[in-house]
Design an enzyme around this catalytic site. Sequence first.
Site, short mmCIF file in Angstrom:
data_model
loop_
_atom_site.label_atom_id
_atom_site.label_comp_id
_atom_site.label_asym_id
_atom_site.label_seq_id
_atom_site.Cartn_x
_atom_site.Cartn_y
_atom_site.Cartn_z
N HIS A 79 6.50 -6.34 5.05
CA HIS A 79 5.36 -7.23 5.32
C HIS A 79 5.03 -8.12 4.12
O HIS A 79 4.38 -9.16 4.29
CB HIS A 79 4.14 -6.46 5.86
CG HIS A 79 3.28 -5.75 4.87
ND1 HIS A 79 3.39 -4.40 4.61
CD2 HIS A 79 2.27 -6.18 4.10
CE1 HIS A 79 2.47 -4.05 3.72
NE2 HIS A 79 1.78 -5.11 3.39
N ASP A 215 8.97 -0.22 6.57
CA ASP A 215 8.35 -1.41 5.99
C ASP A 215 8.89 -1.69 4.57
O ASP A 215 8.20 -1.51 3.58
CB ASP A 215 6.83 -1.21 5.96
CG ASP A 215 6.07 -2.51 5.72
OD1 ASP A 215 6.71 -3.50 5.32
OD2 ASP A 215 4.85 -2.53 5.93
N SER A 655 0.66 -2.99 -1.79
CA SER A 655 1.76 -2.98 -0.83
C SER A 655 3.08 -3.19 -1.55
O SER A 655 3.22 -4.15 -2.31
CB SER A 655 1.58 -4.09 0.20
OG SER A 655 0.59 -3.72 1.12
N1 ARG Z 1 -2.05 -3.08 6.71
C1 ARG Z 1 -1.02 -3.38 5.78
C2 ARG Z 1 -1.56 -3.94 4.50
O1 ARG Z 1 -2.53 -4.65 4.48
C3 ARG Z 1 -0.08 -4.38 6.33
C4 ARG Z 1 0.80 -3.83 7.34
C5 ARG Z 1 1.62 -4.90 7.98
N2 ARG Z 1 2.02 -4.46 9.31
C6 ARG Z 1 1.57 -5.05 10.43
N3 ARG Z 1 1.84 -4.49 11.56
N4 ARG Z 1 0.86 -6.13 10.40
O2 ARG Z 1 -0.99 -3.74 3.45
#
Ligand code: ARG
Length: 736
Positions: A79, A215, A655
């Site tokens: 991501h 991811d 992330s």
């Molecule tokens: N919630 C995660 C973050 O802000 C991002 C995950 C991305 N995945 C998705 N399905 N949008 O770091």
Amino acid sequence: MILAVLWLTPAKADEGMWLPFLIERLNQRDMERLGLQLTAREIYDVNNSSLKDAIVNLNGGSCTGEIISPNGLMLTNHHCAYRSIQSHTSVENDYLANGFWAANYEAELPNPGMFVQFMIRIEDVTEKILGQVSSDMAAEKRQEIIDQAIRTETIQAKGDTHYDVVIRPFFEGNEYYLFVLESFYDVRLVGAPPESIGKYGGDTDNWMWPRQTGDFALYRVYSGPDGKPAPYAKENIPLKPKHFLPVSLEGVKENDFAMILGYPGSTDRYLTSTGVQLAIDQINPTRVKIREERLAVMREFMEADRAVDIQYASKYASVSNYWKYFIGQTAGLKRLKVYEKKREIEKNFKNWVSASQERQQKFGDPVQLIDEGYEKISLINIPFYYMIEAGLGVEMVSFGSRIAGFERVLQDEKLTDYKLENAVKTLKSAGETFFKDYNPTLDEKMFHTLLGMLKSNLEEKHHPDFFRALQTSDEQYFSDFQQDRDNDLPALAAYIYASSILASKEKFMDFLDNPELEKLKNDPGYKAAMSILTKYREISAERGAAMSKLGEGYRLFVAGLREMNPDKNYYPNANSTMRLTYGQVLGYNPRDAVHYKYISTVEGVMEKEDPNHHEFIVPERLKALHDARDYGDYAEDGVLYVNFLTNHDITGGNSGSPVINGKGHLIGTAFDGNWEAMSGDIAFEPELQRCISVDIRYTLFIIDKFAGAKHLIDEMTLVYPETEPAKKGRKARKKK
Ligand code: ARG
């Protein structure tokens, strides 16, 4: 045995985003108790290579990455790479859908504009920055002195090096730290799994556990031939890093020690009860409501056409990520009674202050000061977020704002050909990038949908002045828009998008071939954009004035809290500087009668499969590998693990961060938080808050078995489990 004894002591280590250069003093013993086998110097050292030398931030802090080979191979989240994968994707070369794997260096894809930063050192500069301020100084004067000191210190620390230097406030302006960073600008995409692995579960599973998402993505950092940072060039060479993380195949067990080094973006752990109330009542509902419309408009066009689907994939994901975040944060704040808890802290604080004359002198009533600031802010908050989400949510407006500088260039009476040519060149290249992923028909609908919301929800004094064009009674705002105008925003949008140079690449490039100031100033799209920006600036200036009161209140509040609890180790809010968080691999109980295990497996991928739901498609190749249990070295007793949980304290920006075991080896890549603790940026909940990571063995399995990119595994230093006799001798063997 010794470990078993340790497990009896309940861990309280989870909360806290610590500055790596202070862990020796603050955290080392606690970390050792939990299972750390490294010295503080092996984590952070200025003179010798240490773990911190393998950690980078992406683009100044949007995500984190870690170096995992001697040739600059860098691991982060899918991501985090999404936008760059998308930028290389077309209907013909559908890397989002099919993944991308570079077979060799030549095939790696450059990403103009992308950069990573290594951290060279941190220094406490509180004395230097605050040395000249006194407690009775007016806020503006104080800030002026601080800003000047920051400028001076920054220049001095930079000297004639190629390093970047930043100085940031900590503990709401009570301390200042200086960071020396080294930036590399040639970062190439090496590998990414298909979305059906890298984003498996999509928005449905986002911010949720149980999770089964691969991811991750791979890049390579390049330096100039001399090893120094250099802009992209063919002859650049793979970076020789000071340190890279060995990759562990040992796997994780519940209660194992682990730590994360990365770049958390922002937290608000000292937010007061009134701040919590404003988030619940004003900020979150406003942002959620507008984002829902933004998503609906995008979805309508994306579902109709794969080309648009690709163009807007990344924009959609980022709007929807925080749409869900704000919903979860409100729910969490309410369920966990964060307002009430904050009130309690504030009550105790007040009592503590009033118990001593000296404290009253020193701190006054900062909570009251903060409340006064919030009272002003509450009057302008909703218009402010309408401007951010609705006004700037229109791409013509956000792109238009980037042209404003060009208007000034054209106004310059002493404009040289050279300067003009340069400005045109820059804008042409911005235009290339912008229009590649721009659909004017979609944006036209976005324009009248979002501005329609703004119009009916905000008082007239907060409307951009071009709304006058919607009144038949008004003189002509746009010279040739003259239909029956009464409040017909869609008709106005149709007129603007049919004529503006900002709604067509061809018109935009034509304009740049022969740029005339008058043409730009009279362009209806540019005029509307500037009108919205003017209103936005007005509103944020009004809000900014109230913010300075808040700033002073929070500085005193936090200083007081720390003095009130001298034995508590306080940690500063996240601010996109490198932090370390440590804790354990751990499951949790999300609600009554339910326990969540700390780890998920590929069986969960198969369970969730739904061929009729685009977020739950399982690639055929993955199914075949699963059917054959063809997991290579990456399974443990025949089970292929996918994601696991730890009680680390992370937030957005983390992330892609490495999850590192007690020996300093990579065991996972952090990528998300969990639904039950979405209020975590404001209040950490030790029982509930978890960090979700990709098990590094799943990452290796996808690279090797799924993608057949074994050459990338061969670059890494794999560490095999020590206990398995069959694998003895392969320990820490470098496979080359
Ligand atoms: N919630 C995660 C973050 O802000 C991002 C995950 C991305 N995945 C998705 N399905 N949008 O770091």
